[in-house]
Scaffold this active site. Structure first.
Site, PDB file in Angstrom:
ATOM      1  N   CYS A  54      -4.718   2.554  -3.613  1.00 42.94           N
ATOM      2  CA  CYS A  54      -3.461   3.062  -3.024  1.00 42.94           C
ATOM      3  C   CYS A  54      -2.315   2.073  -3.220  1.00 42.94           C
ATOM      4  O   CYS A  54      -1.499   1.867  -2.305  1.00 42.94           O
ATOM      5  CB  CYS A  54      -3.618   3.381  -1.542  1.00 42.94           C
ATOM      6  N   HIS A  71       0.873  -1.177   0.000  1.00 41.85           N
ATOM      7  CA  HIS A  71       0.000   0.000   0.000  1.00 41.85           C
ATOM      8  C   HIS A  71       0.912   1.230   0.000  1.00 41.85           C
ATOM      9  O   HIS A  71       2.022   1.178   0.544  1.00 41.85           O
ATOM     10  CB  HIS A  71      -0.834  -0.052   1.289  1.00 41.85           C
ATOM     11  N   LYS A 116      -9.923  -0.391  11.134  1.00 45.72           N
ATOM     12  CA  LYS A 116     -10.149  -1.563  10.277  1.00 45.72           C
ATOM     13  C   LYS A 116     -10.516  -2.797  11.099  1.00 45.72           C
ATOM     14  O   LYS A 116     -10.762  -3.860  10.553  1.00 45.72           O
ATOM     15  CB  LYS A 116      -8.902  -1.849   9.436  1.00 45.72           C
ATOM     16  N   ASP A 138       3.589  -4.423   7.944  1.00 43.87           N
ATOM     17  CA  ASP A 138       2.354  -3.648   7.829  1.00 43.87           C
ATOM     18  C   ASP A 138       1.197  -4.609   8.090  1.00 43.87           C
ATOM     19  O   ASP A 138       0.843  -5.425   7.231  1.00 43.87           O
ATOM     20  CB  ASP A 138       2.272  -3.027   6.428  1.00 43.87           C
TER      21      ASP A 138
HETATM   22  N1  7TS Z   1      -1.527  -0.694   4.787  1.00 46.27           N
HETATM   23  C1  7TS Z   1      -2.436  -1.452   4.176  1.00 46.27           C
HETATM   24  C2  7TS Z   1      -2.069  -2.843   3.745  1.00 46.27           C
HETATM   25  C3  7TS Z   1      -3.714  -0.952   3.962  1.00 46.27           C
HETATM   26  O1  7TS Z   1      -4.626  -1.717   3.360  1.00 46.27           O
HETATM   27  C4  7TS Z   1      -4.034   0.363   4.381  1.00 46.27           C
HETATM   28  C5  7TS Z   1      -5.364   0.989   4.111  1.00 46.27           C
HETATM   29  C6  7TS Z   1      -3.039   1.092   5.044  1.00 46.27           C
HETATM   30  C7  7TS Z   1      -1.793   0.541   5.228  1.00 46.27           C
HETATM   31  C8  7TS Z   1      -3.298   2.462   5.564  1.00 46.27           C
HETATM   32  O2  7TS Z   1      -4.235   2.424   6.582  1.00 46.27           O
HETATM   33  P1  7TS Z   1      -4.786   3.793   7.209  1.00 46.27           P
HETATM   34  O3  7TS Z   1      -5.734   3.365   8.256  1.00 46.27           O
HETATM   35  O4  7TS Z   1      -3.590   4.506   7.749  1.00 46.27           O
HETATM   36  O5  7TS Z   1      -5.425   4.555   6.100  1.00 46.27           O
HETATM   37  N2  7TS Z   1      -6.088   0.390   3.077  1.00 46.27           N
HETATM   38  C9  7TS Z   1      -7.190   0.869   2.503  1.00 46.27           C
HETATM   39  C10 7TS Z   1      -7.838   0.195   1.479  1.00 46.27           C
HETATM   40  O6  7TS Z   1      -7.473  -0.872   1.024  1.00 46.27           O
HETATM   41  N3  7TS Z   1      -8.925   0.895   1.100  1.00 46.27           N
HETATM   42  O7  7TS Z   1      -8.985   2.003   1.834  1.00 46.27           O
HETATM   43  C11 7TS Z   1      -7.911   1.986   2.711  1.00 46.27           C
END
Ligand code: 7TS
Length: 407
Positions: A362, A119, A222, A196
């Site tokens: 992303c 990501h 999440k 991650d």
């Molecule tokens: N790493 C992974 C693997 C992710 O899927 C996401 C967010 C992040 C980091 C970042 O998370 P955040 O809470 O800091 O935003 N993934 C997604 C997605 O797949 N669709 O929207 C956000």
């Protein structure tokens, strides 16, 4: 709906109020059970004061609530000490913290290894760290199904590798990396391993001591927690060596006109007023996970994945990306439909009450590697039902026809 489906869904006010909605975007954010909403509200109603500042009883209660939440997170991922749990805003901030702070210890010629699955949150911070240090950023490619092989991984490492940053579960393909094995290989080279866990911690038990990762990043939102609270786990010996990431109140020991010394772990990394209500909400989410039980969560998501895989594979002119078996998807299904833009797929599904995400998720370098610019993605959580998947498949069967194709 089974009796278990009904019981679980009744815990989620939004799902209970919208029975016609099929929420299939949990990889973006999860729905929240009432106990999490109550915990956040309860903090503000009963315990609200600025934690770690006052000496009066209310402030002590706020501090206790915040520190108890830290202990709940510690035990959830089996960290050795609560000092190793840093609260952040989200996984993105956790990864920026490691890359900004640990990354500042790099020197020219050092190497950072990431995978093509990452990501942007686990890529851009490393691009910037490499640029600042004059370090080299190397990529491990994946197979067409999204697998990172040991041979490809070893080929990217050398005696100059200082950091390996890898996702546990891909937010696009659902594939799971064997973190325990890859972390052990990184350690053979003397590199630190950053995992991650944004897509793994909400779905499978993650034990930082079993995996032996040096850092683990994840987001509360999440895993049924509130937005705005995230976690960085780091091994104490490494966190001690690292400079602070943000500077200001709460993170100092003593300040003079020209300089300052830093507070003990983990406060050194928590500058400014903390998100105590968020931490309390995350602890309530962990409590909820414990009540449902990871065995139940994993089993429900496995069954749902089997059903989704079978339904999607049966739809003409739909191309499912990633692993060729249901179990390896971990509830994440990314696909295209011939001749239909993914945004149109999402809009048509939305008109049938089915929520999916469309775009590059992303992960633009991965999209390029897979030869697509965007895709649609359905992602599951334990509160989903087979009925929702049937509605997804039914709507998808009509997408081409709704776009004006004859078949
Ligand atoms: N790493 C992974 C693997 C992710 O899927 C996401 C967010 C992040 C980091 C970042 O998370 P955040 O809470 O800091 O935003 N993934 C997604 C997605 O797949 N669709 O929207 C956000």
């Amino acid at each position: 709906m089974t009796a278990q489906d009904t019981a679980i869904r009744s815990d989620f006010p939004l799902l209970a109020a919208n029975p016609a909605l099929a929420y299939l975007d949990s990889a973006a954010t999860a729905q929240k059970p009432a106990c999490v909403l109550d915990a956040v509200r309860g903090f503000y109603e009963r315990d609200n004061a600025n934690p770690l500042r006052g000496l009066y009883d209310l402030s002590v209660r706020a501090t206790d609530a915040y520190e108890n939440a830290r202990e709940t997170v510690r035990s959830f991922i089996n960290a050795e000490s609560a000092e190793e749990i840093v609260f952040t805003r989200n996984a993105t901030e956790s990864l920026n913290l490691v890359a900004g702070s640990f990354g500042s210890l790099l020197t020219p010629g050092d190497e950072i290894v990431v995978t093509i699955l990452e990501h942007h949150s686990n890529l851009l911070p490393w691009q910037q760290a490499a640029r600042r240090a004059g370090a080299c950023l190397r990529f491990v490619e994946c197979t067409p199904e999204g697998e990172i092989t040991e041979a490809a991984f070893r080929a990217a490492l050398c005696d100059r590798t200082r950091i390996v940053a890898m996702t546990h579960i891909s937010n696009v393909l659902g594939v799971k990396n064997d973190i325990r094995r890859f972390a052990a290989i990184a350690h053979e080279y003397g590199a630190v391993f950053v995992c991650d866990g944004a897509q793994s911690v909400p779905h499978i038990p993650v034990d930082v001591r079993v995996l032996d990762v040096d850092f683990l990043a994840f987001s509360g939102h999440k895993m049924c927690g509130p937005m705005g609270i995230g976690v960085l786990y780091g091994k104490k010996a490494l966190l001690r060596k690292m400079p602070p990431f943000l500077f200001g109140g709460e993170m100092i020991e003593y300040v003079t006109r020209k300089d300052a010394t830093w507070a003990e772990l983990p406060h050194k990394f928590e500058a400014g007023t903390v998100n105590a209500a968020g931490a309390v909400g995350l602890a309530a989410a962990i409590g909820y996970y414990r009540r449902i039980g990871f065995d139940t969560i994993v089993e429900r998501e496995r069954r749902l994945s089997e059903a989704a895989f079978a339904l999607l594979r049966d739809i003409p002119r739909l191309r499912l990306l990633g692993p060729a078996d249901a179990a390896s998807h971990h509830g994440i299904f990314t696909f295209t439909v011939d001749g239909v833009h993914p945004h149109d797929i999402a809009a048509i599904l939305d008109s049938d009450g089915v929520c999916v995400r469309a775009g590059h998720h992303c992960a633009q370098p991965l999209m390029e590697h897979l030869g697509v610019t965007s895709t649609a993605r359905a992602s599951l959580a334990f509160y989903n039902t087979e009925d929702e998947l049937i509605r997804l498949a039914e709507s998808l069967r009509h997408v081409r026809e709704r776009m004006g194709y004859r078949q």
